[in-house]
Write a protein that holds these residues in place. Structure first.
Motif, PDB file in Angstrom:
ATOM      1  N   ASP B  64       0.836  -1.212   0.000  1.00 14.84           N
ATOM      2  CA  ASP B  64       0.000   0.000   0.000  1.00 14.84           C
ATOM      3  C   ASP B  64       0.871   1.264   0.000  1.00 14.84           C
ATOM      4  O   ASP B  64       0.411   2.339  -0.351  1.00 14.84           O
ATOM      5  N   ARG B  65       2.112   1.134   0.446  1.00 14.94           N
ATOM      6  CA  ARG B  65       3.028   2.285   0.468  1.00 14.94           C
ATOM      7  C   ARG B  65       4.085   2.106  -0.612  1.00 14.94           C
ATOM      8  O   ARG B  65       4.439   0.979  -0.945  1.00 14.94           O
ATOM      9  N   ILE B  66       4.597   3.245  -1.082  1.00 16.56           N
ATOM     10  CA  ILE B  66       5.697   3.159  -2.047  1.00 16.56           C
ATOM     11  C   ILE B  66       6.963   3.020  -1.232  1.00 16.56           C
ATOM     12  O   ILE B  66       7.613   3.998  -0.875  1.00 16.56           O
ATOM     13  N   GLU B  67       7.321   1.808  -0.885  1.00 20.44           N
ATOM     14  CA  GLU B  67       8.384   1.571   0.090  1.00 20.44           C
ATOM     15  C   GLU B  67       9.360   0.488  -0.353  1.00 20.44           C
ATOM     16  O   GLU B  67      10.266   0.134   0.359  1.00 20.44           O
ATOM     17  N   ILE B  68       9.098  -0.085  -1.548  1.00 18.27           N
ATOM     18  CA  ILE B  68       9.985  -1.152  -2.011  1.00 18.27           C
ATOM     19  C   ILE B  68      11.126  -0.521  -2.797  1.00 18.27           C
ATOM     20  O   ILE B  68      10.896   0.113  -3.840  1.00 18.27           O
ATOM     21  N   PRO B  69      12.364  -0.667  -2.321  1.00 17.81           N
ATOM     22  CA  PRO B  69      13.484  -0.044  -3.034  1.00 17.81           C
ATOM     23  C   PRO B  69      13.690  -0.702  -4.396  1.00 17.81           C
ATOM     24  O   PRO B  69      13.631  -1.925  -4.510  1.00 17.81           O
ATOM     25  N   VAL B  70      13.913   0.131  -5.407  1.00 22.24           N
ATOM     26  CA  VAL B  70      14.085  -0.394  -6.763  1.00 22.24           C
ATOM     27  C   VAL B  70      15.306  -1.320  -6.840  1.00 22.24           C
ATOM     28  O   VAL B  70      15.342  -2.248  -7.644  1.00 22.24           O
ATOM     29  N   ASP B  71      16.269  -1.082  -5.964  1.00 21.55           N
ATOM     30  CA  ASP B  71      17.474  -1.928  -5.936  1.00 21.55           C
ATOM     31  C   ASP B  71      17.133  -3.408  -5.783  1.00 21.55           C
ATOM     32  O   ASP B  71      17.865  -4.277  -6.247  1.00 21.55           O
ATOM     33  N   ILE B  72      16.012  -3.683  -5.136  1.00 28.23           N
ATOM     34  CA  ILE B  72      15.626  -5.073  -4.891  1.00 28.23           C
ATOM     35  C   ILE B  72      15.485  -5.836  -6.202  1.00 28.23           C
ATOM     36  O   ILE B  72      15.679  -7.045  -6.275  1.00 28.23           O
ATOM     37  N   VAL B  73      15.149  -5.073  -7.251  1.00 24.62           N
ATOM     38  CA  VAL B  73      14.963  -5.671  -8.567  1.00 24.62           C
ATOM     39  C   VAL B  73      16.235  -6.407  -8.998  1.00 24.62           C
ATOM     40  O   VAL B  73      16.182  -7.525  -9.497  1.00 24.62           O
ATOM     41  N   GLU B 146      -6.616  12.550 -10.696  1.00 24.62           N
ATOM     42  CA  GLU B 146      -6.709  12.993  -9.304  1.00 24.62           C
ATOM     43  C   GLU B 146      -6.387  11.843  -8.362  1.00 24.62           C
ATOM     44  O   GLU B 146      -6.963  10.767  -8.478  1.00 24.62           O
ATOM     45  N   LEU B 147      -5.455  12.086  -7.452  1.00 20.01           N
ATOM     46  CA  LEU B 147      -5.132  11.090  -6.430  1.00 20.01           C
ATOM     47  C   LEU B 147      -5.703  11.578  -5.115  1.00 20.01           C
ATOM     48  O   LEU B 147      -5.517  12.731  -4.750  1.00 20.01           O
ATOM     49  N   THR B 148      -6.418  10.705  -4.436  1.00 21.18           N
ATOM     50  CA  THR B 148      -6.931  11.100  -3.118  1.00 21.18           C
ATOM     51  C   THR B 148      -5.843  10.841  -2.091  1.00 21.18           C
ATOM     52  O   THR B 148      -4.873  10.139  -2.357  1.00 21.18           O
ATOM     53  N   GLU B 149      -6.044  11.381  -0.921  1.00 22.48           N
ATOM     54  CA  GLU B 149      -5.058  11.175   0.136  1.00 22.48           C
ATOM     55  C   GLU B 149      -5.084   9.706   0.539  1.00 22.48           C
ATOM     56  O   GLU B 149      -6.142   9.111   0.684  1.00 22.48           O
ATOM     57  N   SER B 150      -3.881   9.157   0.658  1.00 25.25           N
ATOM     58  CA  SER B 150      -3.815   7.749   1.013  1.00 25.25           C
ATOM     59  C   SER B 150      -2.471   7.477   1.650  1.00 25.25           C
ATOM     60  O   SER B 150      -1.696   8.403   1.893  1.00 25.25           O
ATOM     61  N   LEU B 151      -2.171   6.245   1.923  1.00 20.50           N
ATOM     62  CA  LEU B 151      -0.871   5.879   2.474  1.00 20.50           C
ATOM     63  C   LEU B 151       0.256   6.278   1.539  1.00 20.50           C
ATOM     64  O   LEU B 151       1.407   6.392   1.947  1.00 20.50           O
ATOM     65  N   LEU B 152      -0.087   6.491   0.259  1.00 28.98           N
ATOM     66  CA  LEU B 152       0.929   6.841  -0.728  1.00 28.98           C
ATOM     67  C   LEU B 152       1.337   8.303  -0.621  1.00 28.98           C
ATOM     68  O   LEU B 152       2.363   8.706  -1.142  1.00 28.98           O
ATOM     69  N   VAL B 184       1.879   5.603 -17.431  1.00 28.19           N
ATOM     70  CA  VAL B 184       2.864   6.681 -17.602  1.00 28.19           C
ATOM     71  C   VAL B 184       4.258   6.112 -17.346  1.00 28.19           C
ATOM     72  O   VAL B 184       4.384   5.044 -16.756  1.00 28.19           O
ATOM     73  N   PRO B 185       5.352   6.848 -17.739  1.00 27.19           N
ATOM     74  CA  PRO B 185       6.703   6.347 -17.466  1.00 27.19           C
ATOM     75  C   PRO B 185       6.969   6.331 -15.958  1.00 27.19           C
ATOM     76  O   PRO B 185       6.614   7.270 -15.242  1.00 27.19           O
ATOM     77  N   LEU B 186       7.609   5.251 -15.491  1.00 28.63           N
ATOM     78  CA  LEU B 186       7.827   5.050 -14.060  1.00 28.63           C
ATOM     79  C   LEU B 186       8.683   6.166 -13.445  1.00 28.63           C
ATOM     80  O   LEU B 186       8.333   6.727 -12.412  1.00 28.63           O
ATOM     81  N   GLY B 187       9.815   6.479 -14.118  1.00 27.76           N
ATOM     82  CA  GLY B 187      10.737   7.476 -13.575  1.00 27.76           C
ATOM     83  C   GLY B 187      10.033   8.801 -13.287  1.00 27.76           C
ATOM     84  O   GLY B 187      10.202   9.399 -12.228  1.00 27.76           O
ATOM     85  N   TRP B 188       9.205   9.189 -14.229  1.00 30.00           N
ATOM     86  CA  TRP B 188       8.494  10.458 -14.097  1.00 30.00           C
ATOM     87  C   TRP B 188       7.507  10.421 -12.921  1.00 30.00           C
ATOM     88  O   TRP B 188       7.411  11.360 -12.130  1.00 30.00           O
ATOM     89  N   LEU B 189       6.795   9.301 -12.802  1.00 30.03           N
ATOM     90  CA  LEU B 189       5.802   9.176 -11.742  1.00 30.03           C
ATOM     91  C   LEU B 189       6.488   9.217 -10.366  1.00 30.03           C
ATOM     92  O   LEU B 189       5.991   9.848  -9.424  1.00 30.03           O
ATOM     93  N   GLN B 190       7.657   8.553 -10.288  1.00 32.39           N
ATOM     94  CA  GLN B 190       8.420   8.580  -9.031  1.00 32.39           C
ATOM     95  C   GLN B 190       8.764  10.019  -8.652  1.00 32.39           C
ATOM     96  O   GLN B 190       8.605  10.432  -7.511  1.00 32.39           O
ATOM     97  N   GLU B 191       9.188  10.732  -9.662  1.00 32.21           N
ATOM     98  CA  GLU B 191       9.553  12.143  -9.444  1.00 32.21           C
ATOM     99  C   GLU B 191       8.358  12.927  -8.929  1.00 32.21           C
ATOM    100  O   GLU B 191       8.427  13.619  -7.927  1.00 32.21           O
ATOM    101  N   VAL B 192       7.227  12.793  -9.628  1.00 31.89           N
ATOM    102  CA  VAL B 192       6.013  13.541  -9.293  1.00 31.89           C
ATOM    103  C   VAL B 192       5.562  13.227  -7.868  1.00 31.89           C
ATOM    104  O   VAL B 192       5.139  14.107  -7.132  1.00 31.89           O
ATOM    105  N   LEU B 193       5.681  11.947  -7.521  1.00 32.53           N
ATOM    106  CA  LEU B 193       5.202  11.540  -6.199  1.00 32.53           C
ATOM    107  C   LEU B 193       6.271  11.735  -5.125  1.00 32.53           C
ATOM    108  O   LEU B 193       6.043  11.432  -3.955  1.00 32.53           O
ATOM    109  N   GLY B 194       7.442  12.162  -5.530  1.00 33.44           N
ATOM    110  CA  GLY B 194       8.531  12.353  -4.577  1.00 33.44           C
ATOM    111  C   GLY B 194       9.018  11.048  -3.991  1.00 33.44           C
ATOM    112  O   GLY B 194       9.254  10.950  -2.791  1.00 33.44           O
TER     113      GLY B 194
END
Ligand SMILES: Nc1ncnc2c1ncn2[C@@H]1O[C@H](COP(=O)(O)OP(=O)(O)O)[C@@H](O)[C@H]1O
Ligand SMILES: [Mg+2]
Lengths: 274, 379
Positions: B64-73, B146-152, B184-194
Motif C-alpha cells: 500500500d506504500r511506495i516503500e519497495i526499493p528499486v534496488d531489490i529488482v 486525481e489522487l486522493t489522500e492515502s498511504l501513498l 505513464v513512465p515510471l521514472g516520471w511518476l516517481q519524481e512527481v510523487l517524490g
C-alpha cells in the motif's frame, strides 16, 4: 411318485382376526405319468392345492414333495429353478405376457432356461403347431380369442418339457368344442410325453380324462370311488396332434443332452423322461 | 439373459410413448446441466486467460506504500530461476469522476507488458500517458488524474497528455474488473510523487513454475508489510467468483434434475403397477426376481442413455444459444464455448444416475413381488 401332499393345512389370514382354512389335513399322492383331476365347488380349495403342489405357495402345516424333492421349506431360488424346469402351469386367468407375440410367449421359458435362441424358437413353433396355432405365431395375446390364448398358454407350459403340468380350470373360459379339443391335447401330451397332469375343474367331462378323480370340499380332500364316463366324440385330429407331440419330443431329446451338461435339474429330468 | 433382453425390448416398444416422455425429462435435465457447465467452464477459461494477460507475471509483490526499493529488482533478478523482474507503481485514482488506475512502468521494458496499442504511440517522456480503450475519449488531449489522500501521500492532481490508447484488457467483462488503466513512465511518476528509487509493486516472471512457491515464500519473509500475489492465487481467487456463479447454476441444475427424477419415478411407478400381473406370471413360471429387476433396469438404462445423449447434444448447442442470448442482452465478451469431454461424460453419467436412482423403488417392488398375491387376485 410325482407329487405328494402329507397332512397339509393351509390357513389364510387376510386380516388380523380373520382366518380362512383353505385346506385341512389334505393328503394326496400323484404318481408319475398319472392324470389327476381335483373336483369340487368354487371356493373348496382346488386352486390352493394346485398352488402348493406347484411350489407357488407353502403349506401352513404338513409336508410337500415334488419330483422327489421336499419343497416344504426349500429356498425361493431353488423353487424358481424347479418351476422353470419341472413344472408347467396354466393359470385360471393370467397366462401370457401382453407385449410378447404368441411365439415369443412360448419361447420365453426356454430362453430363461438357457436354450440357444434358434432352438428355442424352433421348438416354440413345433409346440404352437401341436396346439394348432402355428398360423397365429406372430399375434399378440389381445389379438387371440380366449380359447386360443389358453392353447398358447398350454404350449408355453410345455416349453421346457415339464415333468408335471398343472392346469387350473383349463376349460372354464372356452366353449364346449374347444374344451374337447383341449382334453384331447392333454391326453396326447400325457401319453406321448409321459407328463404328469394335475388339474382342477368342476366339470365332470373334463375330469373324465383323468385316471384318478379327487374330491375337494371345504378344504378336505377325498379319493373318488367313481370312474367317470369317456369324453364324448373326438372333435380334433388326434393323429395330427400325436404326430406333432412326437416331433416336439424328438427335438427335446436332442436339445436336452446339451442342456443336461449345464444343469443338474435338467440332468435328473432327462433320466425321468420316457 | 436372452429372456431378460426380450422382455425389456418388447416392453420398451409397447410403452414407447410413455418412455419417450421419461427420456425427454432426462434430456431436459442433462441439457441444462451440460449447457450451464459448459458456460461455467468457458467463463473459467476466459477469466484465467484474461488474468494471465493482465498479470503476465508469475508473482506480484504489492504494498500500500511506495516503500519497495528499486534496488531489490537487481537482487531478485540474480536469484535462482528468475527470468524477469519489473518494478512499477500502481495507484488508485480518478479521472473526471471515473475510477482509474495510474500505472508507472519502466518505458524501456514496455515489451514485457505486451501492450497493444489501438491508437497513437507509447509515451516517450514525462507527462505523456496512454490510456485504456475505456478512456479512449481522452485521446489526443490533456487529462487530469486525481489522487486522493492515502498511504501513498497527500491528495494531488497530475496533468498528463494522452498520446495513445491501449487495447482494453478483460474487454469490459465485469465492472469491477474494469481497471481504466492510465500508463505513464515510471521514472516520471516517481519524481512527481517524490518517491525516487522506490516503487509499490514488483512483477516477477520465473523460468520454471516450480520456483513460484519458494520464491513467493521468500518474498513474504523479506517484505512482511507487503502482499505477495502469485498468478495462480489470483486465478484461484477469480475462479472462486466464477464458482459462486457455478453454485447458483448447480442449484438450478439440481432442481431440474429432481424434476426429471420425479417424472422418471412416476413413469416407472405407473408402469410397475401395470406390469404386476405380467411379472407375477413370469415369476410363477420360474423367471427369477433378479432377471425381472435386470430387465427393468435395462429399460431404464436404455431410456436414460437416449435421454442423456440427446440432452448432451442439446446442452452443448444450448450453450451457444445462451452465449448469443447474452450477446443480445449486451454482454459482449467472447465467451469460449468448448466441447469439454468431462462435461459430456458427467452429463450422461448424471442422467444414468438420476434415472436409476428414481427407478430403484419400482424395480425393487417388481422384483420382490410374490406371484401368488397377484395371480390369486386375478382369479
Ligand atoms: N390369498 C387368500 N387370502 C385369503 N383367502 C384365500 C386366499 N386364497 C384363497 N382363499 C380362500 O381359500 C378358499 C379356497 O380357495 P381356492 O383354493 O381358490 O378355491 P377354488 O379354487 O376351489 O375355487 C376360499 O374360501 C378362498 O376364499
Ligand atoms: Mg380356483
Amino acid at each position: 411318485m410325482a407329487i405328494s401332499l402329507v397332512d397339509v393345512d393351509k390357513v389364510y389370514r387376510p386380516s388380523r382376526d380373520v382366518e380362512v382354512v383353505a385346506l385341512r389335513g389334505a393328503t394326496l399322492t400323484v404318481e408319475r405319468g398319472e392324470i389327476v383331476a381335483l373336483m369340487g365347488p368354487s371356493g373348496s380349495g382346488k386352486t390352493t392345492a394346485l398352488n402348493i403342489m406347484g411350489t407357488l405357495d407353502r403349506p401352513t402345516r404338513g409336508r410337500v414333495y415334488v419330483a422327489g424333492f421336499d419343497v416344504t421349506e426349500a429356498d425361493e431360488g431353488f423353487l424358481e429353478a424347479l418351476r422353470l424346469h419341472y413344472i408347467g402351469f396354466v393359470f385360471q386367468s393370467i397366462n401370457l405376457v401382453p407385449s410378447l407375440t404368441a411365439l415369443e410367449n412360448v419361447a420365453l421359458p426356454m430362453l430363461a432356461a438357457g436354450y440357444p435362441r434358434h432352438e428355442a424358437y424352433r421348438k416354440a413353433r413345433l409346440l404352437l403347431d401341436a396346439v394348432g396355432l402355428l398360423d397365429r405365431a406372430g399375434h399378440y395375446p389381445h389379438q387371440l380369442s380366449g380359447g386360443q390364448q389358453q392353447r398358447v398358454a398350454i404350449a408355453r407350459a410345455l416349453a421346457n418339457m415339464p415333468l408335471i403340468l398343472i392346469l387350473d380350470e383349463p376349460t372354464s373360459n372356452v366353449d364346449v368344442a374347444t374344451a374337447r379339443a383341449l382334453l384331447t391335447l392333454f391326453r396326447e401330451i400325457n401319453s406321448v410325453l409321459g407328463t404328469t397332469i394335475v388339474m382342477a375343474t368342476h366339470d365332470p367331462e373334463v375330469a373324465s380324462i383323468a385316471g384318478k378323480v379327487v374330491y375337494v370340499r371345504g378344504g378336505v380332500v377325498s379319493r373318488s370311488a367313481v370312474k367317470l364316463a369317456e369324453v364324448a366324440g373326438e372333435p380334433v385330429d388326434v393323429e395330427r396332434v400325436r404326430e406333432s407331440m412326437r416331433r416336439v419330443f424328438e427335438l427335446e431329446k436332442e436339445l436336452m443332452s446339451d442342456m443336461a451338461g449345464r444343469n443338474e435339474l435338467v440332468r435328473r429330468k432327462a433320466q425321468l423322461l420316457p | 439373459m436372452r429372456h431378460v433382453v426380450l422382455v425389456a425390448g418388447r416392453d420398451l416398444r409397447a410403452r414407447r410413448g410413455r418412455y419417450a416422455l421419461a427420456a425427454l425429462a432426462i434430456a431436459a435435465g442433462t441439457a441444462l446441466l451440460v449447457a450451464l457447465s459448459t458456460v461455467t467452464f468457458g467463463l473459467k477459461v476466459y477469466v484465467e486467460g484474461q488474468i494471465r494477460e493482465l498479470y503476465p507475471a508469475d508473482i506480484m509483490l504489492y504494498s500500500d506504500r511506495i516503500e519497495i526499493p528499486v534496488d531489490i529488482v537487481e537482487v531478485i533478478g540474480s536469484m535462482e530461476g528468475v527470468d524477469a523482474v519489473e518494478p512499477l507503481i500502481l495507484v488508485g485514482a480518478s479521472l473526471g469522476g471515473r475510477g482509474a488506475t495510474l500505472v508507472g512502468i519502466p518505458i524501456d521494458d514496455v515489451d514485457y507488458f505486451a501492450i497493444s496499442l489501438v491508437e497513437g504511440r507509447l509515451p516517450r517522456s514525462g507527462g505523456e500517458a496512454i490510456v485504456e480503450e475505456t478512456l479512449g475519449d481522452l485521446y489526443g488531449g490533456r487529462a487530469t488524474v486525481e489522487l486522493t489522500e492515502s498511504l501513498l501521500g497527500p491528495a494531488r492532481r497530475i496533468e498528463v497528455e494522452v498520446v495513445g490508447v491501449l487495447e482494453s484488457l478483460l474487454k469490459g467483462f465485469v465492472q469491477t474488473f474494469q481497471v481504466n488503466l492510465v500508463v505513464v513512465p515510471l521514472g516520471w511518476l516517481q519524481e512527481v510523487l517524490g518517491a525516487e528509487g522506490f516503487v509499490n509493486a514488483v512483477l516477477i516472471t520465473v523460468r520454471d513454475k516450480a520456483y513460484v512457491e519458494p520464491l513467493a515464500d521468500a518474498l513474504k519473509e523479506a517484505f512482511p508489510s507487503a502482499q505477495v500475489y502469485t498468478q495462480r492465487s489470483l486465478i484461484r481467487a477469480a475462479i472462486r467468483i466464477v464458482d459462486l456463479l457455478g453454485v447458483f447454476f448447480n442449484v438450478i441444475i439440481a432442481v431440474t434434475l429432481a424434476i426429471s427424477g420425479i417424472v422418471v419415478f412416476a413413469v416407472m411407478a405407473i408402469t410397475a403397477r401395470e406390469r404386476m400381473r405380467e411379472v407375477a406370471l413370469l415369476k410363477a413360471i420360474g423367471v427369477s426376481g433378479r432377471a425381472v429387476a435386470l430387465s427393468v433396469l435395462l429399460e431404464v438404462l436404455a431410456i436414460s442413455v437416449v435421454g442423456g445423449v440427446t440432452g448432451m447434444a442439446a446442452g452443448y448447442y444450448g450453450a451457444h444459444v445462451l452465449k448469443a442470448l447474452l450477446g443480445y442482452m449486451g454482454v459482449s465478451f467472447d465467451l469460449p464455448i468448448l466441447a469439454v469431454p468431462e462435461v459430456f461424460v458427467g452429463g450422461v453419467a448424471t442422467a444414468l444416475a438420476v434415472a436409476v436412482a428414481s427407478s430403484t423403488l419400482p424395480i425393487v417392488r417388481l422384483s420382490r413381488l410374490r406371484p401368488l398375491e397377484i395371480l390369486a387376485r386375478g382369479q
